[in-house]
Design a protein around this motif. Sequence first.
Motif, PDB file in Angstrom:
ATOM      1  N   UNK A   3      -4.258   4.755  -0.396  1.00 52.20           N
ATOM      2  CA  UNK A   3      -3.297   4.577  -1.481  1.00 52.20           C
ATOM      3  C   UNK A   3      -4.013   4.392  -2.813  1.00 52.20           C
ATOM      4  N   UNK A  12      -5.638   9.966  -8.931  1.00 45.11           N
ATOM      5  CA  UNK A  12      -5.158  11.248  -9.430  1.00 45.11           C
ATOM      6  C   UNK A  12      -4.473  11.069 -10.791  1.00 45.11           C
ATOM      7  N   UNK A  13      -3.789   9.929 -10.949  1.00 40.32           N
ATOM      8  CA  UNK A  13      -3.085   9.663 -12.199  1.00 40.32           C
ATOM      9  C   UNK A  13      -4.056   9.672 -13.379  1.00 40.32           C
ATOM     10  N   UNK A  18       0.829  -1.199   0.000  1.00 36.64           N
ATOM     11  CA  UNK A  18       0.000   0.000   0.000  1.00 36.64           C
ATOM     12  C   UNK A  18       0.865   1.251   0.000  1.00 36.64           C
ATOM     13  N   UNK A  35      -5.184   7.692  -4.042  1.00 33.02           N
ATOM     14  CA  UNK A  35      -4.113   8.547  -4.566  1.00 33.02           C
ATOM     15  C   UNK A  35      -3.764   8.146  -5.993  1.00 33.02           C
ATOM     16  N   UNK A  36      -4.003   6.875  -6.349  1.00 26.93           N
ATOM     17  CA  UNK A  36      -3.736   6.451  -7.728  1.00 26.93           C
ATOM     18  C   UNK A  36      -4.739   7.088  -8.683  1.00 26.93           C
ATOM     19  N   UNK A  66       0.900   4.311  -2.637  1.00 23.04           N
ATOM     20  CA  UNK A  66       0.667   5.686  -2.193  1.00 23.04           C
ATOM     21  C   UNK A  66       1.840   6.582  -2.566  1.00 23.04           C
ATOM     22  N   UNK A 104      -5.043   1.182   2.660  1.00 19.10           N
ATOM     23  CA  UNK A 104      -5.327   0.697   1.307  1.00 19.10           C
ATOM     24  C   UNK A 104      -6.230   1.690   0.579  1.00 19.10           C
TER      25      UNK A 104
END
Lengths: 181, 419
Positions: free
Chosen positions: B142, B148-149, A55, B145-146, A59, B139
């Motif tokens: 994270x 955003x890609x 994770x 945050x992906x 991140x 989890x």
Amino acid sequence: MAEQITFIIGSILALGAGFIVVTNRNLFHGALALMISFLGVAAIYLSLDAGFLAAAQLLIYIGAISILIIFAIMLTRRMMQTTEDPFNSQFLLALAASVTVFAILFSAIVYVWPLTASNSVPLAAKTAVADAVLQDTVVNLGSAFVGADGYVIPFELASILLLAAMVGAIIVAWPKPEDVA
Amino acid sequence: MNIAELFPKLLDLTVFDYLRSVWGNAPWVEVVLDIIAILTVSTFALLLVFLLGWTERKVLARMQDRIGPNRVGGRFGQLQMVADVVKMMTKEMIIPAGADRIAYFAAPILSLMTSLLLFAVLPFAPGLIGVDLNVGVFYVLSISSVSVVALLLAGWGSNNKYALLGAFRSVAQLVSYEVPMILSILVPILLARSMSTVGLVEAQPIPFFFYAPLSAVIFFVASLAETGRSPFDLLEAESEIIAGFHTEYTGMVFGLFMAAEYIGIIFMSALFVTAYWSGYRLFGLENVVLNGLQLGRILGFLVIAGKTAVVFFLFMWIRATLPRFRIDQLLNFGWKFLVPLSIVLIFVVVILDKVLVEVGLVGGSNEVVRMGIHLVSNLLIGWATIEILRRRAKTARQDYEAEAAARDAARVTAPAHAD
């Protein structure tokens, strides 16, 4: 069986995408492939029962570093015409360096400090990590970081380093007095 | 086996235990069960989009004194979303000239994928969860945050400067509001001593909202911004700045972005409920056993669905009533107000809870005392925050008034010279 499949998929993702990163002529596509490579590494962490690391990999590497790289590419290059030649005069040197690093790591893991029991086949047997450690990885990680008998001093040193870098970044970006006036 | 026998069995076991008992434990069974589980949860999430899309249109219409959908599928337009999806499917898909096709098509897929992946760790009812990771909340952070890609890919792949500018704006907003969101969800994690979503629910005989109302509000505001909802809907803002990163998307490719957005909103509402409103728990209703039937599982599901619906209604209510922030106001609000406040809250919770553990006021019947102390500390911090804000507003107002007075004086004297 499932572990092997996960490992194979993860390493194909990591290595294949990594190959695209260094051979692709389009920098933006290279950055995307780098992300997929990071994803493959996260999959390998997962197959090693290191959910927290996986994770964190998502991140930090995909969510933060890749975005930073993409921003850097977008803001510094002429965006739609990034066709760089991936090979320059240093590529032989770089190849030699990476092969050396690989050889050192490989021999260290297999021969010098083997993780497996001494009488078993290297890289094929189950690692000698106790199951109890794998049960509560996050708790163990946390108490190892900040526990009094753990790695609290290196952890705090790393925190101070990060804080100093952050303060430095703010100072660099701070408007100079002549700009404000 | 007939239905009458099957039903009590399903309540006792999970469906999967039942299938395991039928199919035996061959190695392929677990793989098939995993695939069934993934398909079920994703389909469930995607179907919710139909329901909530219609609800939102209806509720927004009522709040704006309109009727809303009222033709397709009966008096209340229940099938409006079906018609919308059919419309999107049949629309022509226009790919802009010079688009980077890989990035252009990867973006909506990645966007929907990250939204659906989140549902893996959402506890729907006691024992009903995709996978109970011990790093569940981490989890979620994270994975989001992906997402955003996906925005960057969409903006860059479209070969359109407005889409790219929109993507930059969106990334600035999402990355900024991730910080207060992570910091504010740390508080329930600290209180529960667990990062697993199930662990969070189990640790809440009293909902954490009553321990840490300020963190809950910060989390709610940050989740509004993370899902790009009003008053933080600068991701889209189609009435003022062109629709942002998905300017160049048409038809169902755009539909994927929309579905991802709704699924994200549903998940954020459900996560808010799980972290602060004790998820599927409601006065022990989730453990009800009637005549040997475990009704608790169904009741627990209804409880979390109801709570999530209330939070989703709040989302819609805010969208219908609040005007939009400007981008600088939005970033200032995030970095200069929410982040410092949530850092202070974390420090207070850590120190206070450690002291309470040492004194022995944690767990069991002492839980009410623990809640009371945390609540009082939160109220004190809230009062101090409002006091500081009031003072700063006062000085800002005085400066502004002095400036305005000076300007007025200048305007009065200027015509005199002209004469």
